[in-house]
Design a protein around this motif. Structure first.
Motif, PDB file in Angstrom:
ATOM      1  N   TYR A  35      79.213 -49.308 -11.307  1.00  0.00           N
ATOM      2  CA  TYR A  35      77.806 -49.526 -10.983  1.00  0.00           C
ATOM      3  C   TYR A  35      77.120 -50.263 -12.121  1.00  0.00           C
ATOM      4  O   TYR A  35      77.139 -49.805 -13.256  1.00  0.00           O
ATOM      5  N   ILE A  36      76.525 -51.417 -11.808  1.00  0.00           N
ATOM      6  CA  ILE A  36      75.896 -52.243 -12.834  1.00  0.00           C
ATOM      7  C   ILE A  36      74.388 -52.032 -12.924  1.00  0.00           C
ATOM      8  O   ILE A  36      73.720 -52.676 -13.716  1.00  0.00           O
ATOM      9  N   GLY A  37      73.845 -51.126 -12.121  1.00  0.00           N
ATOM     10  CA  GLY A  37      72.438 -50.782 -12.220  1.00  0.00           C
ATOM     11  C   GLY A  37      71.583 -51.408 -11.134  1.00  0.00           C
ATOM     12  O   GLY A  37      72.075 -52.090 -10.231  1.00  0.00           O
ATOM     13  N   MET A  38      70.283 -51.147 -11.254  1.00  0.00           N
ATOM     14  CA  MET A  38      69.329 -51.591 -10.243  1.00  0.00           C
ATOM     15  C   MET A  38      68.249 -52.469 -10.864  1.00  0.00           C
ATOM     16  O   MET A  38      67.672 -52.130 -11.896  1.00  0.00           O
TER      17      MET A  38
ATOM     18  N   SER B 296      82.499 -54.759  -9.115  1.00  0.00           N
ATOM     19  CA  SER B 296      81.190 -54.361  -9.615  1.00  0.00           C
ATOM     20  C   SER B 296      80.176 -54.328  -8.486  1.00  0.00           C
ATOM     21  O   SER B 296      80.229 -55.143  -7.566  1.00  0.00           O
TER      22      SER B 296
ATOM     23  N   TYR C 288      67.802 -57.398 -16.291  1.00  0.00           N
ATOM     24  CA  TYR C 288      68.851 -56.877 -15.417  1.00  0.00           C
ATOM     25  C   TYR C 288      70.166 -57.619 -15.645  1.00  0.00           C
ATOM     26  O   TYR C 288      71.220 -56.998 -15.819  1.00  0.00           O
TER      27      TYR C 288
ATOM     28  N   GLU D  89      67.953 -44.563  -5.686  1.00  0.00           N
ATOM     29  CA  GLU D  89      69.078 -45.164  -6.406  1.00  0.00           C
ATOM     30  C   GLU D  89      70.340 -44.314  -6.288  1.00  0.00           C
ATOM     31  O   GLU D  89      71.454 -44.840  -6.257  1.00  0.00           O
TER      32      GLU D  89
ATOM     33  N   ALA E  50      73.454 -55.844 -16.836  1.00  0.00           N
ATOM     34  CA  ALA E  50      74.429 -55.660 -15.761  1.00  0.00           C
ATOM     35  C   ALA E  50      75.671 -56.528 -15.913  1.00  0.00           C
ATOM     36  O   ALA E  50      76.775 -56.080 -15.623  1.00  0.00           O
TER      37      ALA E  50
ATOM     38  N   ARG F 208      74.344 -45.259  -6.082  1.00  0.00           N
ATOM     39  CA  ARG F 208      75.193 -44.845  -7.202  1.00  0.00           C
ATOM     40  C   ARG F 208      76.337 -43.946  -6.712  1.00  0.00           C
ATOM     41  O   ARG F 208      77.497 -44.148  -7.075  1.00  0.00           O
TER      42      ARG F 208
ATOM     43  N   GLY G 127      75.837 -53.445  -7.571  1.00  0.00           N
ATOM     44  CA  GLY G 127      74.493 -53.188  -8.054  1.00  0.00           C
ATOM     45  C   GLY G 127      73.500 -53.173  -6.919  1.00  0.00           C
ATOM     46  O   GLY G 127      73.848 -53.322  -5.748  1.00  0.00           O
TER      47      GLY G 127
ATOM     48  N   ILE H 145      75.921 -57.028  -4.659  1.00  0.00           N
ATOM     49  CA  ILE H 145      74.604 -56.437  -4.901  1.00  0.00           C
ATOM     50  C   ILE H 145      73.983 -56.164  -3.542  1.00  0.00           C
ATOM     51  O   ILE H 145      73.866 -57.070  -2.713  1.00  0.00           O
TER      52      ILE H 145
END
Length: 175
Positions: A140-143, A109, A169, A126, A173, A130, A111, A70
């Motif tokens: 990508y597990i997101g923000m 993974s 999250y 973002e 995620a 990404r 993020g 992350i």
């Protein structure tokens, strides 16, 4: 799952650092913090004259010992911090002179954790992450993004706000 959190910020006790610390407190057995201010990482160099700095040992440790990474940064002028940008630029080393190590990023993974003054960051912030993760074939597990605008000047003091955002999250995620 072992998670490496790479923090790039100029303020050790700023909102992004506080959010990262809160995240780690919720999942202490899984998370390890790597504060970029503790490392000497030179900017990307097309001639690779920077190979004696801390980038290669740091990224090797992360790739060899963690399942997810992350990247944490405040939003500065629609973009990551300078420290984070330098770190991300140096990933290019793994595409040119350290290809075997770079190939190990595939499937790891990835993020983002971020804070800023607006309620929702501009999409270009973002997208930097990404697109980088997509190029490196990293799911990508997101923000996780939290604002500290208006009434929230110090996110660390708003337990309920943090609980909601962090649990949402993690649920999405790491499901």
């Amino acid at each position: 799952m072992k998670i490496a959190i790479v923090l790039g910020t100029s303020r050790r006790n700023g909102n992004t650092a506080n959010l990262v610390e809160y995240f780690i407190e919720q999942y202490p057995a899984q998370c390890t913090l790597f504060h970029l201010s503790n490392y000497d990482i030179a900017p990307y160099d097309y001639n690779f004259n920077n190979q004696d700095d801390d980038f290669l040992p740091l990224i090797t440790n992360i790739i060899e010992n963690y399942d997810a990474i992350i990247l944490a940064s405040p939003v500065y002028w629609y973009a990551p911090s300078a420290q984070m940008k330098v770190f991300m630029d140096r990933l290019s080393d793994l595409l040119v002179i350290n290809k075997p190590l770079g190939r190990k990023l595939k499937g790891m993974s990835a993020g983002v954790i971020a804070t800023g003054v607006v309620s929702k960051p501009n999409t270009c912030f973002e997208e930097i992450f990404r697109a980088t993760f997509n190029y490196l074939h990293m799911p990508y597990i997101g923000m996780l993004y939290c604002t500290y605008a208006d009434e929230i000047e110090n996110i660390a003091s708003h337990q309920q706000y943090l609980d909601k955002h962090v649990s949402t999250y993690v649920t999405t995620a790491f499901a």
